[in-house]
Design a protein around this motif. Structure first.
Motif, short mmCIF file in Angstrom:
data_model
loop_
_atom_site.label_atom_id
_atom_site.label_comp_id
_atom_site.label_asym_id
_atom_site.label_seq_id
_atom_site.Cartn_x
_atom_site.Cartn_y
_atom_site.Cartn_z
N LYS A 180 -0.18 1.98 -6.39
CA LYS A 180 -0.42 0.87 -7.32
C LYS A 180 -0.41 1.38 -8.75
O LYS A 180 -0.54 2.58 -8.99
CB LYS A 180 -1.78 0.25 -7.05
CG LYS A 180 -1.86 -0.43 -5.72
CD LYS A 180 -3.24 -0.98 -5.50
CE LYS A 180 -3.32 -1.63 -4.14
NZ LYS A 180 -4.67 -1.97 -3.80
N ASN A 224 7.71 -1.65 -2.94
CA ASN A 224 6.46 -1.21 -3.56
C ASN A 224 6.72 -0.92 -5.03
O ASN A 224 7.73 -0.32 -5.40
CB ASN A 224 5.95 0.05 -2.86
CG ASN A 224 4.71 0.61 -3.53
OD1 ASN A 224 4.82 1.44 -4.41
ND2 ASN A 224 3.56 0.15 -3.13
N ARG A 280 0.81 -1.21 0.00
CA ARG A 280 0.00 0.00 0.00
C ARG A 280 0.85 1.27 0.00
O ARG A 280 0.33 2.38 0.14
CB ARG A 280 -0.95 0.00 1.20
CG ARG A 280 -1.97 -1.10 1.08
CD ARG A 280 -3.02 -1.04 2.15
NE ARG A 280 -4.21 -1.73 1.70
CZ ARG A 280 -5.29 -1.10 1.24
NH1 ARG A 280 -5.33 0.20 1.20
NH2 ARG A 280 -6.33 -1.79 0.82
#
Lengths: 212, 372
Positions: free
Chosen positions: B273, A186, A64
């Protein structure tokens, strides 16, 4: 000012070992050694910010984007199937995921196998590949008790030395996968802090090679 | 005058900007119904990245599904062919259950599809539009480009059977060199080819810098063709001075049964993302028996919801308090006056804390008084 790299460390021995690695390659943060209850530590000079989180939550923080990189066991990555980059095998926290049971237990027989585990996804995937029908019993700890009380036929769990198993009259029956700590990143953070993260990886990889 | 950005949310603004961008390039809006027959999605399940489909019964007992995807419906209905392409864009809600959510969610997607002869020009146009789309969201963005031909050529050269490719591709997607080495060892791949695969996964950087490295990794015609296609693309992007932030990264992988050629995904700084994803999917058209190629992308608007919330936001600029003694016409006039100053106003009797504001005003016989 350069941007901070946020690093999620798993609370406990593995996290401390991982921090030692970071410190030895120039990402030290002296305040982290102080005995207190703080959870976040930063060192402006090195541009790093560490935080301690529950080991099974590391991948969540990284996925996240709350952390750019993190240290996490392969067992947790496999179980959670996180959408992150797995950049390095740190070679620490080594153990294995195995099927274990009371001595002499037969894994493959003609009835549905009852499997007690903290890792239902790993167990399901492993037995699916073997076309073995199973029933999962999800537990959160003391898995070894389940076969002793005949609640399950086998367990799927992490085996380090095998001492706990031995003491409970059990043995590893089949190995599933080797486990060790991984450096994860990430996916978006890796694009925008690319230079810093790659540099960090190279330093850790060089340190590992030096040791081998 | 109220400024647009004052009351439009980032997502809403972006939808407007993207629509005008797409229309500029001759894309027409495609509107579809909220649902299709379930069988339609079931037949093409592996094209959908979502595994779950929300179904319900229609009036005559037909099994229907709320759409998890727009591309399939566009492809089914398209009249585009090799002679004359069809360019469409859409802003639609899709219904999916993301991993970990535990429930279906409605998510907005804005995207475009080009169906026809996907030539070098079309490829460049779509990549350019993808990068421009990212730029409308943030000044810091990256578009990662990969080529399925390169990756499948590499798998063929290494002699990896399709059944074993899945797990190796998953490791490529994770940029996981140790995982690749282990799987290759198990599959009996030579050490030299194993290193090539590991290096391919680790490649990442500007298209211009990485292409020579990719070229050096080629070991058959298929891979060389892929590099040649990427080189043409780079030349086009450079000619438009639009090659900054366009990266080569073979960790972008997708289903080989549907995608071929260039595939890509986009990231913007501040969103954890991928926000944009797309590629070339000629093989899907083949499955529908249509004689055309296709390429497109979608932007996941739901990810913009929390993006760019830097300053504290207020429900209204001014909260206007009044009591029962004030004349209704006076209230109307006061609200209008504040609005004419460019402020948004809520008028009510009490400030009970349920609404946030920048300024608190009271209306009395002298007029509007600022009290806090």
């Amino acid at each position: 000012m350069a941007e901070y790299i946020n690093i999620a460390l798993p609370k406990g021995r593995l996290g401390e070992k991982a921090y030692d690695i970071f410190e030895s390659i120039g990402y030290g943060c002296p305040s982290i050694r102080e005995q207190n209850r703080k959870l976040i530590f930063e060192n402006e000079e090195n541009g790093v910010r560490y935080f301690w989180v529950k080991p099974s939550d590391v991948a969540v923080y990284v996925e996240r984007g709350a952390a750019d990189v993190g240290i996490v066991g392969k067992d947790i990555l496999l179980e959670q199937g996180s959408d992150v980059y797995e950049l390095l095998d740190l070679g620490i926290g080594k153990c294995r995921m195995a099927v274990a049971g009371l001595k002499g237990t037969r894994v493959h027989s003609d009835h549905t196998l009852r499997v007690a585990t903290k890792f239902p996804n790993i167990a399901r995937e492993y037995f699916r590949r073997q076309s073995q029908e199973i029933e999962i019993i999800k537990l959160h700890g003391s898995i070894e008790i389940a076969p002793i009380l005949n609640m399950s036929d086998v367990i799927v769990d992490i085996v380090e030395t095998g001492t706990t198993l031995k003491e409970n009259n059990m043995e590893p029956l089949e190995d599933i996968v080797q486990i060790s700590a991984r450096l994860i990143a990430n996916k978006a953070g890796y694009k925008f802090k690319s230079r810093q993260i790659k540099e960090m990886c190279e330093k850790i990889a060089a340190l590992r090679e030096g040791k081998e | 005058m109220m400024k647009q950005e004052g009351f439009l949310k980032k997502g809403e603004q972006t939808v407007f900007l993207l629509r005008s961008l797409f229309e500029q390039y001759g894309y027409r809006k495609f509107k579809m119904s909220k649902f299709e027959e379930y069988d339609f999605y079931a037949d093409n399940r592996s094209f959908l990245s979502a595994e779950n489909i929300l179904t319900f019964n229609g009036l005559k007992g037909r099994l229907l599904a709320l759409k998890p995807d727009v591309t399939l419906s566009i492809v089914k209905n398209t009249k585009g062919n090799r002679e004359c392409p069809e360019r469409v864009y859409y802003t639609e809600n899709v219904y999916r259950a993301e991993k970990g959510d535990g429930e279906y969610r409605e998510m907005m997607q804005v995207g475009l599809e080009y169906i026809g002869d996907v030539d070098d020009y079309a490829v460049s146009e779509i990549i350019l539009l993808a990068k421009k789309s990212l730029d409308t969201i943030s000044a810091r963005s990256v578009l990662d480009i990969s080529h399925m031909g390169f990756v499948s050529g590499l798998m063929e050269a290494a002699g990896i059977s399709p059944s074993k490719q899945g797990r190796i591709l998953a490791c490529m997607g994770e940029k996981n060199p140790h995982g690749i080495r282990q799987l290759c060892r198990e599959a009996g791949v030579s050490e030299e080819m194993t290193e090539r695969i590991a290096q391919t996964a680790e490649l990442g950087g500007s298209l211009e810098e990485m292409l020579p490295k990719a070229k050096a990794l080629c070991c058959n015609e298929k891979m060389e063709q892929a590099v040649a296609e990427l080189e043409k693309l780079l030349a086009c992007l450079k000619a438009c001075v639009y090659d900054q932030g366009v990266n080569l990264d073979f960790s972008v992988v997708n289903d080989m049964d549907y995608y071929n050629g260039i595939i890509f995904q986009g990231f913007v700084d501040g969103i954890p993302k991928k926000i944009l994803f797309g590629g070339r999917y000629d093989k899907l058209l083949e499955k529908f028996g249509k004689d055309a190629g296709a390429m497109g992308f979608a932007v996941a608007m739901d990810l913009l919801e929390r993006y760019g919330e830097t300053e504290k936001t207020y429900d209204v600029d001014a909260l206007l308090l009044y009591d029962d003694t004030t004349d209704t016409i006076a209230k109307m006039r006061a609200v209008q006056m504040l609005q004419n100053m460019g402020l948004s106003v809520a008028a009510q009797k009490k400030d009970d804390g349920s609404i946030t504001y920048k300024q608190l005003c009271r209306l009395n016989e002298r007029g509007v008084e600022v009290i806090g």
